[in-house]
Design a protein around this motif. Structure first.
Motif, mmCIF file in Angstrom:
data_model
loop_
_atom_site.group_PDB
_atom_site.id
_atom_site.type_symbol
_atom_site.label_atom_id
_atom_site.label_comp_id
_atom_site.label_asym_id
_atom_site.label_seq_id
_atom_site.Cartn_x
_atom_site.Cartn_y
_atom_site.Cartn_z
ATOM 1 N N LEU A 9 15.763 -1.046 -13.976
ATOM 2 C CA LEU A 9 14.775 0.041 -13.948
ATOM 3 C C LEU A 9 13.410 -0.420 -14.421
ATOM 4 C CD1 LEU A 9 14.134 1.294 -17.044
ATOM 5 C CD2 LEU A 9 16.490 2.032 -16.792
ATOM 6 N N VAL A 10 12.400 0.343 -14.038
ATOM 7 C CA VAL A 10 11.025 0.139 -14.511
ATOM 8 C C VAL A 10 10.590 1.448 -15.162
ATOM 9 C CG1 VAL A 10 8.623 -0.259 -13.824
ATOM 10 C CG2 VAL A 10 10.459 -1.534 -12.702
ATOM 11 N N GLU A 11 9.989 1.341 -16.352
ATOM 12 C CA GLU A 11 9.558 2.549 -17.042
ATOM 13 C C GLU A 11 8.044 2.645 -17.014
ATOM 14 O OE1 GLU A 11 12.339 3.754 -20.330
ATOM 15 O OE2 GLU A 11 10.444 3.802 -21.417
ATOM 16 N N THR A 12 7.524 3.713 -16.437
ATOM 17 C CA THR A 12 6.083 3.962 -16.475
ATOM 18 C C THR A 12 5.811 4.865 -17.678
ATOM 19 O OG1 THR A 12 5.960 6.050 -15.267
ATOM 20 C CG2 THR A 12 6.239 4.049 -13.945
ATOM 21 N N PRO A 13 4.557 5.143 -17.998
ATOM 22 C CA PRO A 13 4.281 6.028 -19.139
ATOM 23 C C PRO A 13 4.915 7.417 -18.985
ATOM 24 C CG PRO A 13 2.299 4.863 -18.510
ATOM 25 C CD PRO A 13 3.332 4.544 -17.468
ATOM 26 N N THR A 14 5.251 7.812 -17.758
ATOM 27 C CA THR A 14 5.756 9.170 -17.570
ATOM 28 C C THR A 14 7.145 9.221 -16.947
ATOM 29 O OG1 THR A 14 4.724 9.246 -15.394
ATOM 30 C CG2 THR A 14 3.439 10.129 -17.239
ATOM 31 N N PRO A 61 -1.262 -0.381 -11.246
ATOM 32 C CA PRO A 61 -1.293 -1.505 -10.295
ATOM 33 C C PRO A 61 -0.525 -2.716 -10.827
ATOM 34 C CG PRO A 61 -3.481 -0.532 -10.506
ATOM 35 C CD PRO A 61 -2.608 0.147 -11.525
ATOM 36 N N ALA A 62 -0.602 -2.941 -12.158
ATOM 37 C CA ALA A 62 0.080 -4.100 -12.737
ATOM 38 C C ALA A 62 1.599 -3.955 -12.664
ATOM 39 C CB ALA A 62 -0.358 -4.294 -14.186
ATOM 40 N N GLN A 63 2.096 -2.703 -12.687
ATOM 41 C CA GLN A 63 3.546 -2.489 -12.651
ATOM 42 C C GLN A 63 4.107 -2.505 -11.244
ATOM 43 O OE1 GLN A 63 4.036 1.186 -14.923
ATOM 44 N NE2 GLN A 63 5.458 0.083 -16.238
ATOM 45 N N LEU A 64 3.230 -2.335 -10.253
ATOM 46 C CA LEU A 64 3.717 -2.177 -8.886
ATOM 47 C C LEU A 64 4.628 -3.325 -8.428
ATOM 48 C CD1 LEU A 64 3.574 -0.218 -6.461
ATOM 49 C CD2 LEU A 64 1.744 -1.645 -5.565
ATOM 50 N N PRO A 65 4.248 -4.602 -8.711
ATOM 51 C CA PRO A 65 5.145 -5.688 -8.278
ATOM 52 C C PRO A 65 6.556 -5.551 -8.862
ATOM 53 C CG PRO A 65 3.010 -6.565 -8.927
ATOM 54 C CD PRO A 65 2.999 -5.107 -9.301
ATOM 55 N N GLN A 66 6.670 -5.082 -10.116
ATOM 56 C CA GLN A 66 7.999 -4.887 -10.720
ATOM 57 C C GLN A 66 8.786 -3.821 -9.952
ATOM 58 O OE1 GLN A 66 7.647 -4.000 -14.968
ATOM 59 N NE2 GLN A 66 5.698 -5.087 -14.978
ATOM 60 N N VAL A 67 8.093 -2.750 -9.570
ATOM 61 C CA VAL A 67 8.772 -1.683 -8.827
ATOM 62 C C VAL A 67 9.231 -2.225 -7.473
ATOM 63 C CG1 VAL A 67 8.501 0.570 -7.740
ATOM 64 C CG2 VAL A 67 7.506 0.156 -9.990
ATOM 65 N N ILE A 68 8.365 -3.017 -6.821
ATOM 66 C CA ILE A 68 8.744 -3.589 -5.525
ATOM 67 C C ILE A 68 9.925 -4.544 -5.684
ATOM 68 C CG2 ILE A 68 7.926 -5.119 -3.677
ATOM 69 C CD1 ILE A 68 5.225 -3.679 -3.864
ATOM 70 N N THR A 127 0.827 -1.204 0.000
ATOM 71 C CA THR A 127 0.000 0.000 0.000
ATOM 72 C C THR A 127 0.862 1.256 0.000
ATOM 73 O OG1 THR A 127 -1.827 -1.125 1.068
ATOM 74 C CG2 THR A 127 -1.728 1.261 1.340
ATOM 75 N N LEU A 128 1.924 1.265 0.782
ATOM 76 C CA LEU A 128 2.769 2.463 0.824
ATOM 77 C C LEU A 128 3.495 2.654 -0.504
ATOM 78 C CD1 LEU A 128 4.054 2.255 4.493
ATOM 79 C CD2 LEU A 128 2.476 3.936 3.534
ATOM 80 N N ALA A 129 3.980 1.560 -1.099
ATOM 81 C CA ALA A 129 4.641 1.677 -2.404
ATOM 82 C C ALA A 129 3.645 2.213 -3.434
ATOM 83 C CB ALA A 129 5.187 0.317 -2.843
ATOM 84 N N TRP A 130 2.427 1.724 -3.391
ATOM 85 C CA TRP A 130 1.402 2.195 -4.325
ATOM 86 C C TRP A 130 1.154 3.693 -4.150
ATOM 87 C CZ3 TRP A 130 -0.885 1.914 -8.652
ATOM 88 C CH2 TRP A 130 -2.119 2.538 -8.870
ATOM 89 N N GLU A 131 1.009 4.133 -2.920
ATOM 90 C CA GLU A 131 0.721 5.549 -2.671
ATOM 91 C C GLU A 131 1.876 6.439 -3.145
ATOM 92 O OE1 GLU A 131 -1.977 7.038 -1.716
ATOM 93 O OE2 GLU A 131 -3.237 5.410 -0.958
#
Lengths: 444, 444
Positions: free
Chosen positions: A293-298, A276-283, A263-267
């Motif tokens: 690295l992980v690339e989001t749209p921005t 939400p689908a990328q969150l596990p990769q970031v974690i 939840t904290l990583a998401w916030e």
């Protein structure tokens, strides 16, 4: 307690009225909005009626408009009404009729509220609407924010009937002989909502007859719980997210130990385009080697030795466009701006914040189009005091990313339009306006 | 991913197993618990089977017991089973059959777990059970605590199948040809739960086919949100609630300004017997004159000048009862204690924590019955290390009020039983026990 007294008590408790306030009522002509109108009238609150005719139901649309006009006359209330070519708008923007109607409706209602000096815009959502919303959110999958349901107050928008059940409104209308119209299609209500209203909730009520008020009471508690949740999240963010110039950084060790991690990583990362689908990769970056690295749209989220570094995907572009001419088209990152001149004769009120009409005589060319910056201020339409843009964005609850994408239009060192959001009060159309600059923002 | 791998992943994620752990499986013989048993066996985890026969469904009860016995033999697992006279127990205690079965089941399962050295007791609750629970809580009215649903782990109780849908379990049983029994009455499931299972959720699934996993994902998020909520509440309580000898006090000005007021007031005053219905009266004390008060079943909340004072309703009573004889009845505030002597021949395991059997040779008369006090410790049954009672109560999640009402039994300056909760390991029945003191606690 009688409904009128519960209405007054609810308005007081949720601070939906202060002496001197004027309230613009969104009235379709259905029982909910008609009862709301009578309650405001009975409470002696200064109010006016706004009615949208979406022209989607032929004779029924015309009948509703006639009915609401008669209601306004009968009660001696100011009436503002508009006819939308909803189908054309939906076709042009390639959106559904429902979404089109909703966009047109809220944009016009808000413009009308501002133009005519109303403090609040009131809609007639009631307890059942609220319970339906939360149940639907739950079934679709949601976080705690999906549980607060329809809020009694969001900036200038208020819902003074959330305390009341549909049956209460019907009973009061019947007892007083108040007429209303029935909407055979219930246009602004999606199929899913009708399904929950007519199929799901009645089944729950077979076991728990008081399910609707009980769920509404739960929603009130969730709303308070969410405040405490938000408070805790803010505190964690202060120790987990640091700004450094254009970039942000998150300490790896501290985030690894943060509880609850997901939840904290998401916030933290949702602000930077993370889905939400990328969150596990970031974690997973917390356990990975530096350089991953992980690339989001921005943004790019990069694993450094002791930090996760967050950098915008593109370097900031040349931030200043000079607009020399009063007509034409300007294309920038994020959208296109169209300019034209019109006389103010029979000028329509802009039906959307994407459109602005400014008094040409108040402007000085060339205009500048640029990103907003700290220290910028303007006089928001309808206000006599200046306001910092940074403050305005907080009030509008813009996210970091949304703020980064804001353009402003400047004339003679004044911000005259926060593009797509709000014009400056000093440039608005008045009875003295001769010519106006009509601006249309088409976001990509 | 195959179910066995999802099972292992879930167990790892929720920390439901560590090397060396032994798990006692509660097995009714239905598909859920049978699949759980096979999964534990396949995962190579040391486990045993516990089966309760409530003797409520005649031949069907006997059939289930036979089936589970055969399953244990087939898989080479230890079996513990018991027959309850559920109807008599329910009649004696004037509780429903469902409540009786639940009480008997959990008390016996926990005793069995402790007696035979199992780390965890596992029940086969799955995703549908969880979603039903939360929907029912929501319909009945709940706070955020009602949204976390069935937890994967509560002290020694674990639910390793919460990740799985019912369909997954049925499919796996079919694919492997695993037999199971059908419970025609589904005794431990109340009517309301069956109604939600068969009537409410299928209707929601007509609109949202993935409603069950989506709701389950929501529940996971609510669980994390609740952790942050609890964190914020604790911080507020530290600045809003102060202990002063026997009493507590709350600063009026600070509580008036606390946001959100209702929820924070509830979290403070529920510990002192305040009901939801009384909460508005307590909040009204913030505006009232000194001297006004609200009386809960356990406390008086008094408006002082700058404080709300919270005092227990009764002065603490004489705290020491001397028990000279080995048989008899002792009545105290809160309940009655019955004592008798039995030989240990064919002694049943106590079916409830309200009953205790102690090795008579380990005791020294007279016994003392008294309130617990700070500094008290004991050796909880099944543990080789001593534990402070204050710590034990934290683990058991007792509220302030519950703690205040605890009695202990003392022998030769040792706490031998926390009455109604847990005996001391040094007094337990062993193969050397000749006579035992049987104690029954009957709370009012």
């Amino acid at each position: 307690m009688e409904l009128i007294n519960r209405f007054k008590a609810y308005i007081a408790e949720e601070k939906l009225y202060h002496p001197g306030d004027k309230v613009l009522l969104a009235v379709s002509g259905g029982v909910d909005s008609v009862v709301m109108t009578h309650l405001y009238k009975q409470a002696g609150i200064d109010c006016g009626i706004a009615h949208c005719n979406f022209q989607l139901r032929g004779a029924e649309s015309a009948r509703d408009e006639t009915f609401v006009t008669a209601l306004a006359n009968e009660l001696g209330l100011p009436l503002y009404s508009i006819r939308f070519d909803t189908e054309t708008y939906a076709g042009d923007k390639r959106i559904s009729i429902q979404v089109a109607a909703r966009e047109l409706r809220y944009a016009w209602l808000e413009e009308t509220r501002q133009k005519h000096g109303y403090t609040f815009l009131a809609t007639a959502h009631h307890m059942q609407d609220n319970v339906e919303t939360v149940l639907m959110n739950f079934a679709k999958g949601t976080g705690i924010a999906g549980l607060h349901g329809i809020l009694p107050k969001q900036q200038h928008l208020i819902r003074p009937l959330l305390f009341a059940q549909k049956e209460d409104l019907l009973a009061l209308a019947a007892a007083n002989g108040w007429g209303y119209v029935e909407d055979s299609s219930n246009l602004t209500v999606k199929y899913t909502r009708n399904f929950f209203r007519h199929k799901v909730i009645p089944v729950i009520q077979e076991t728990y007859p008081a399910a609707v008020p009980q769920m509404a009471a739960s929603i009130d508690r969730f709303r308070e719980a969410e405040q405490l949740y938000t408070e805790a999240v803010s505190r964690h963010k202060k120790r987990l997210l640091f700004k450094q110039g254009e970039n942000f950084k998150v300490p790896v060790l501290k985030l690894q130990k943060a509880i609850p991690l997901h939840t904290l990583a998401w916030e933290i990362f949702k602000e930077f385009g993370c889905s939400p689908a990328q969150l596990p990769q970031v974690i997973d970056l917390l356990q990975s080697e530096p350089g991953k690295l992980v690339e989001t749209p921005t943004h790019r989220i990069i694993r450094d030795r002791v930090w996760l570094l967050i950098t915008p995907l593109e370097a900031p572009e040349a931030p200043l466009i000079v607009i020399e001419k009063e007509t034409g088209v300007v294309s920038v990152k994020g959208g296109t701006l169209k300019l034209k001149i019109r006389t103010s004769e029979g000028a329509p009120i802009p039906a959307s914040p994407l459109m602005a009409c400014l008094d040409l005589d108040t402007l000085q060319f060339p205009l500048l189009m640029r990103r907003w910056k700290q220290g910028d201020y303007f006089y928001p339409l309808g206000m006599r005091k200046k306001k910092k843009l940074s403050r305005f964005f907080i009030d509008q609850k813009l996210s970091l990313i949304q703020k980064e994408n804001i353009w402003v239009l400047e004339s003679a060192k004044r911000v005259v339009w926060i593009i797509g959001m709000r014009i400056d009060d000093r440039c608005k159309i008045t009875s003295n306006t001769r010519n106006m600059l009509v601006l249309e923002w088409h976001p990509i």
